[in-house]
Scaffold this motif. Structure first.
Motif, mmCIF file in Angstrom:
data_model
loop_
_atom_site.group_PDB
_atom_site.id
_atom_site.type_symbol
_atom_site.label_atom_id
_atom_site.label_comp_id
_atom_site.label_asym_id
_atom_site.label_seq_id
_atom_site.Cartn_x
_atom_site.Cartn_y
_atom_site.Cartn_z
ATOM 1 N N VAL A 110 0.855 -1.193 0.000
ATOM 2 C CA VAL A 110 0.000 0.000 0.000
ATOM 3 C C VAL A 110 0.890 1.241 0.000
ATOM 4 C CG1 VAL A 110 -1.780 1.282 1.237
ATOM 5 C CG2 VAL A 110 -1.796 -1.230 1.280
ATOM 6 N N ALA A 111 0.591 2.163 -0.900
ATOM 7 C CA ALA A 111 1.320 3.438 -0.968
ATOM 8 C C ALA A 111 0.390 4.556 -0.547
ATOM 9 C CB ALA A 111 1.819 3.676 -2.391
ATOM 10 N N ARG A 112 0.802 5.356 0.414
ATOM 11 C CA ARG A 112 -0.002 6.514 0.853
ATOM 12 C C ARG A 112 0.302 7.680 -0.076
ATOM 13 N NH1 ARG A 112 -2.075 7.280 6.648
ATOM 14 N NH2 ARG A 112 -3.411 5.740 5.606
ATOM 15 N N VAL A 113 -0.681 8.041 -0.898
ATOM 16 C CA VAL A 113 -0.485 9.069 -1.913
ATOM 17 C C VAL A 113 -1.066 10.416 -1.499
ATOM 18 C CG1 VAL A 113 -0.399 7.344 -3.739
ATOM 19 C CG2 VAL A 113 -2.601 8.404 -3.177
ATOM 20 N N LEU A 114 -1.705 10.481 -0.340
ATOM 21 C CA LEU A 114 -2.167 11.741 0.249
ATOM 22 C C LEU A 114 -2.198 11.547 1.753
ATOM 23 C CD1 LEU A 114 -3.592 14.610 -0.632
ATOM 24 C CD2 LEU A 114 -5.578 13.483 0.397
ATOM 25 N N PRO A 115 -1.524 12.446 2.493
ATOM 26 C CA PRO A 115 -0.701 13.575 2.033
ATOM 27 C C PRO A 115 0.732 13.131 1.749
ATOM 28 C CG PRO A 115 -0.853 13.584 4.422
ATOM 29 C CD PRO A 115 -1.688 12.428 3.957
ATOM 30 N N VAL A 116 1.407 13.869 0.868
ATOM 31 C CA VAL A 116 2.817 13.591 0.592
ATOM 32 C C VAL A 116 3.702 14.807 0.835
ATOM 33 C CG1 VAL A 116 2.264 11.794 -1.103
ATOM 34 C CG2 VAL A 116 2.686 14.139 -1.880
ATOM 35 N N ASN A 117 3.106 15.928 1.242
ATOM 36 C CA ASN A 117 3.912 17.114 1.549
ATOM 37 C C ASN A 117 3.181 17.946 2.595
ATOM 38 O OD1 ASN A 117 2.049 18.951 0.152
ATOM 39 N ND2 ASN A 117 2.896 18.118 -1.743
ATOM 40 N N VAL A 118 3.831 18.963 3.082
ATOM 41 C CA VAL A 118 3.281 19.744 4.183
ATOM 42 C C VAL A 118 2.026 20.500 3.759
ATOM 43 C CG1 VAL A 118 4.730 21.777 3.720
ATOM 44 C CG2 VAL A 118 3.873 21.344 6.050
ATOM 45 N N TYR A 119 1.975 20.951 2.512
ATOM 46 C CA TYR A 119 0.784 21.670 2.062
ATOM 47 C C TYR A 119 -0.448 20.757 2.073
ATOM 48 C CZ TYR A 119 3.670 25.631 0.588
ATOM 49 O OH TYR A 119 4.525 26.706 0.564
ATOM 50 N N GLU A 120 -0.272 19.522 1.631
ATOM 51 C CA GLU A 120 -1.407 18.596 1.639
ATOM 52 C C GLU A 120 -1.801 18.235 3.063
ATOM 53 O OE1 GLU A 120 -0.599 16.520 -2.717
ATOM 54 O OE2 GLU A 120 -0.203 15.373 -0.888
ATOM 55 N N GLN A 121 -0.832 18.176 3.974
ATOM 56 C CA GLN A 121 -1.166 17.942 5.372
ATOM 57 C C GLN A 121 -2.026 19.063 5.925
ATOM 58 O OE1 GLN A 121 2.646 17.475 7.235
ATOM 59 N NE2 GLN A 121 2.969 15.403 6.444
ATOM 60 N N LEU A 122 -1.743 20.284 5.492
ATOM 61 C CA LEU A 122 -2.516 21.433 5.966
ATOM 62 C C LEU A 122 -3.879 21.513 5.297
ATOM 63 C CD1 LEU A 122 0.328 24.121 5.979
ATOM 64 C CD2 LEU A 122 -0.825 23.167 7.994
ATOM 65 N N LEU A 123 -3.915 21.349 3.968
ATOM 66 C CA LEU A 123 -5.158 21.535 3.221
ATOM 67 C C LEU A 123 -6.134 20.386 3.414
ATOM 68 C CD1 LEU A 123 -3.839 22.969 -0.161
ATOM 69 C CD2 LEU A 123 -5.153 24.183 1.569
ATOM 70 N N PHE A 124 -5.614 19.161 3.521
ATOM 71 C CA PHE A 124 -6.474 17.984 3.614
ATOM 72 C C PHE A 124 -6.327 17.331 4.993
ATOM 73 C CE2 PHE A 124 -5.439 18.548 -0.880
ATOM 74 C CZ PHE A 124 -6.704 18.536 -1.448
ATOM 75 N N ASN A 125 -6.233 18.163 6.005
ATOM 76 C CA ASN A 125 -5.965 17.679 7.351
ATOM 77 C C ASN A 125 -7.027 16.664 7.782
ATOM 78 O OD1 ASN A 125 -6.199 17.851 10.459
ATOM 79 N ND2 ASN A 125 -4.233 18.820 9.995
ATOM 80 N N GLY A 126 -6.578 15.435 8.047
ATOM 81 C CA GLY A 126 -7.495 14.373 8.440
ATOM 82 C C GLY A 126 -7.898 13.464 7.309
ATOM 83 N N VAL A 127 -7.525 13.807 6.068
ATOM 84 C CA VAL A 127 -7.878 12.997 4.902
ATOM 85 C C VAL A 127 -6.643 12.242 4.428
ATOM 86 C CG1 VAL A 127 -8.804 13.011 2.544
ATOM 87 C CG2 VAL A 127 -9.617 14.691 4.219
ATOM 88 N N THR A 128 -6.823 10.957 4.116
ATOM 89 C CA THR A 128 -5.730 10.153 3.573
ATOM 90 C C THR A 128 -6.213 9.436 2.319
ATOM 91 O OG1 THR A 128 -6.301 8.211 4.909
ATOM 92 C CG2 THR A 128 -4.697 9.762 5.838
ATOM 93 N N ALA A 129 -5.255 9.078 1.464
ATOM 94 C CA ALA A 129 -5.554 8.261 0.281
ATOM 95 C C ALA A 129 -4.442 7.247 0.118
ATOM 96 C CB ALA A 129 -5.674 9.130 -0.964
ATOM 97 N N ASP A 130 -4.823 5.995 -0.020
ATOM 98 C CA ASP A 130 -3.879 4.894 -0.183
ATOM 99 C C ASP A 130 -4.173 4.163 -1.486
ATOM 100 O OD1 ASP A 130 -2.733 5.360 2.310
ATOM 101 O OD2 ASP A 130 -4.066 3.952 3.332
ATOM 102 N N VAL A 131 -3.127 3.828 -2.226
ATOM 103 C CA VAL A 131 -3.263 2.974 -3.400
ATOM 104 C C VAL A 131 -2.740 1.593 -3.031
ATOM 105 C CG1 VAL A 131 -2.606 2.573 -5.799
ATOM 106 C CG2 VAL A 131 -3.064 4.906 -5.009
ATOM 107 N N TRP A 132 -3.620 0.594 -3.123
ATOM 108 C CA TRP A 132 -3.260 -0.796 -2.871
ATOM 109 C C TRP A 132 -2.806 -1.417 -4.191
ATOM 110 C CZ3 TRP A 132 -6.423 -3.855 1.217
ATOM 111 C CH2 TRP A 132 -6.782 -3.017 2.275
ATOM 112 N N MET A 133 -1.786 -2.253 -4.131
ATOM 113 C CA MET A 133 -1.231 -2.860 -5.326
ATOM 114 C C MET A 133 -1.737 -4.301 -5.508
ATOM 115 S SD MET A 133 0.481 -0.284 -6.291
ATOM 116 C CE MET A 133 0.810 1.251 -5.400
ATOM 117 N N GLN A 134 -1.605 -4.783 -6.728
ATOM 118 C CA GLN A 134 -2.004 -6.150 -7.036
ATOM 119 C C GLN A 134 -1.000 -7.146 -6.453
ATOM 120 O OE1 GLN A 134 -3.069 -6.781 -11.203
ATOM 121 N NE2 GLN A 134 -3.460 -4.590 -11.440
#
Length: 567
Positions: A110-134
């Motif tokens: 699983v790769a966490r694609v949100l957040p990946v930088n400080v701006y995304e941590q601030l703008l999407f505070n509390g939101v995460t996105a993970d890409v699961w692989m085959q």
């Protein structure tokens, strides 16, 4: 139909396919920067054109929730994320350097694609996105399954036909960019007649690529599409639309088409890459909900249904409620009110009235809502029936509710996962709404449920439409479909990190928006999202988000936060 012109366009693209495929990465970055400038320069024109076509009121909040978010913002965010990926590839850096990885409860990388930088941590505070692989992709070998095109030596290139979608405006440019950047193809895009008014705008946005012969736009009806799909200079096809359109291209119409499909006897012998929608479910788990929770989650569900008047492949269609929970009827009553009172708007997409008539004919218990802006609710569909709500995408403002058994949350959740996997057509997207206390009580049962869901996009307390908007997420059906049973499609788009073998994207948001989230003990600052139909400041917030996505900087944050928190 001017076949000579079409042949000339395709011939020019064919001649430039290898040049584009072998173009240095720095040059592709430069093109993307120019396209991003083109999006910003044409953003207001784009938004105004869509608002006029959909007949929004001058002060409609839908201009932000749909036209900005589902247009310039989504494209700008993808361009910026892809420029970062290409820059890493050009310099020999690791494009996943800022991406955390872990292993899921069922052993998937699983790769966490949100957040990946400080701006995304601030703008999407509390939101995460993970890409699961085959299967076969691990956290140790993930780097070997990224950006495979850019590892090819002297690629020949290809001409890709993009058959543009007619609903969400960002789909067309994002599909074009996916084929050009992630796959290395030149593109001919055939616009859908529903939104071909955007073609002049897109030609200006993509002017450098059009001018240099790497991209061309065409318009017209089915005859143009048929000529293109069979043309010798078209090497592969990408379609965002309906499974019926995919089957028509591949097998032809009528009884003969059905015979060909049964035998997988294809009329078009070239790769077809597709995103085709389906029947989306929203699973609601029982829990100790407050008055504010019922009100907010009803807005959430209504947004899942009525965004773009229901003309979304990612729209929720079936509300899956626990029969044993006394909150189910209250939530359904709140959802009914939201569907009834939402902003009046015309049914702009062709065939909507006919599709709604089919829903009416299928269920005598249908409830008519919305007054001059018809919306339909089927409040009590038998989960053991073969109702069309489970088998046919409504693609319009109609929603069904069903109730499943289960004496506790764990049993209900297991039943809901099986129901969605086995009874609902397609594998594009599913949503879950779960109270923090219920989530904690479920423990690993909840994690195993997410692992068992066979969907390409999963939203936890977040409309899975957010996965469509997040540029680093992979968007598409759950893998494994075949052309003769295509359901929600084959392949993924967006995917700015260029994962070669993604399985699903899981987006999670707080159960409550800020400030109620903090007041009830959740350390999350995410407000009511700008795509919510009830967000009063969404036009300004979405415009500011677009400008920020193009050129992030601390000086832009105060105004953006002020607008978002008022929404």
């Amino acid at each position: 139909m001017d076949t000579d012109h079409i042949d000339q366009v395709l011939g020019g693209l064919h001649d430039r396919r290898t040049q584009w495929a072998r173009l240095p990465i720095r040059d592709k970055i430069h093109y993307l920067e120019e396209v991003r400038e083109g999006v910003l320069a044409n953003a207001q024109r784009w938004v105004d054109a869509e608002a006029e076509a959909k007949q929004f009121a001058a002060d409609s909040t839908l201009v932000g929730a749909e036209s900005w978010v589902g247009g310039p913002y989504a494209v700008t965010a993808w361009l910026s994320a892809s420029i970062e990926t290409l820059t890493a590839l050009r310099t020999g850096a690791d494009p996943l350097a800022h991406v955390d990885t872990h292993t899921s409860v069922d052993g998937k990388a699983v790769a966490r694609v949100l957040p990946v930088n400080v701006y995304e941590q601030l703008l999407f505070n509390g939101v995460t996105a993970d890409v699961w692989m085959q299967d076969g992709v691990t956290t140790a070998n993930l780097d070997d399954h990224v950006a495979s095109f850019y590892g090819e030596e002297d690629p020949e290139g290809a001409v890709s036909l993009v058959l543009g979608a007619g609903n969400v405006a960002a789909i067309v440019p994002l599909d074009i960019l996916d084929r050009m950047i992630n796959a290395g193809d030149v593109v001919v895009c055939k616009m859908n007649p529903v939104n071909d008014y955007l073609q002049p705008i897109f030609e200006d946005v993509f002017a450098p690529l059009v001018r240099h012969g790497y991209l061309a736009f065409l318009s017209g009806g089915g005859d143009v599409g048929a000529h293109l799909t069979h043309h010798d200079d078209v090497d592969n096809i990408h379609i965002t639309g309906a499974a019926a359109t995919h089957d028509l291209i591949l097998y032809g119409p009528g009884e003969e088409g059905a015979r060909r499909k049964a035998a997988d006897d294809r009329l078009v012998d070239k790769p077809i890459h597709s995103e085709l929608g389906g029947v989306g479910g929203t699973i609601v788990l029982p829990g100790p909900w407050s008055d504010g929770d019922f009100a907010y989650q009803a807005e959430h569900v209504a947004t899942q249904k009525l965004h773009n008047a229901g003309h979304n492949c990612v729209a929720s269609q079936v509300l899956v409620l626990p029969a044993a929970w006394d909150g189910s009827e209250r939530l359904l009553a709140e959802v009914t009110r939201q569907l009834d009172e939402a902003e009046t708007r015309p049914a702009y997409y062709p065939g909507t009235d006919e599709r709604l008539d089919d829903v009416r004919a299928a269920d005598p218990g249908v409830v008519e809502l919305g007054g001059d802006s018809p919306r339909l609710l089927l409040p009590d569909v038998d989960p053991d029936s073969d109702h069309m709500a489970f088998t046919t995408e409504f693609f319009g403002p109609a929603m069904a509710a069903t109730r499943l058994g289960g004496d506790d949350a764990a049993t209900f959740l297991a039943n809901a996962v099986e129901f969605c996997n086995e009874r609902l057509f397609g594998t594009l997207s599913v949503n879950l709404i779960v109270h923090p206390q219920t989530r904690e009580e479920l423990g690993e049962n909840f994690d195993h449920a997410i692992a068992r869901l066979r969907y390409g996009g999963i939203g936890i307390n977040a409309w899975v439409g957010a996965a469509f908007l997040l540029s680093r997420a992979a968007w598409g059906a759950y893998p494994g479909h075949t052309h003769d049973d295509v359901q929600s499609g084959i392949g993924v788009v967006h995917n700015a990190l260029m994962f070669d073998r993604p399985e699903k994207t899981v987006v999670e948001a707080p159960f409550r928006p800020f400030p109620r989230s903090v007041a009830t003990g959740q350390l999350a600052l995410f407000p009511r999202p700008p795509w919510f139909l009830t967000n009063s400041t969404s036009p300004r917030t979405a415009r500011l988000l677009t400008e920020f996505a193009a050129d992030p900087g601390p000086g832009k944050l105060p105004g953006l936060f002020a607008s978002a928190l008022r929404g």
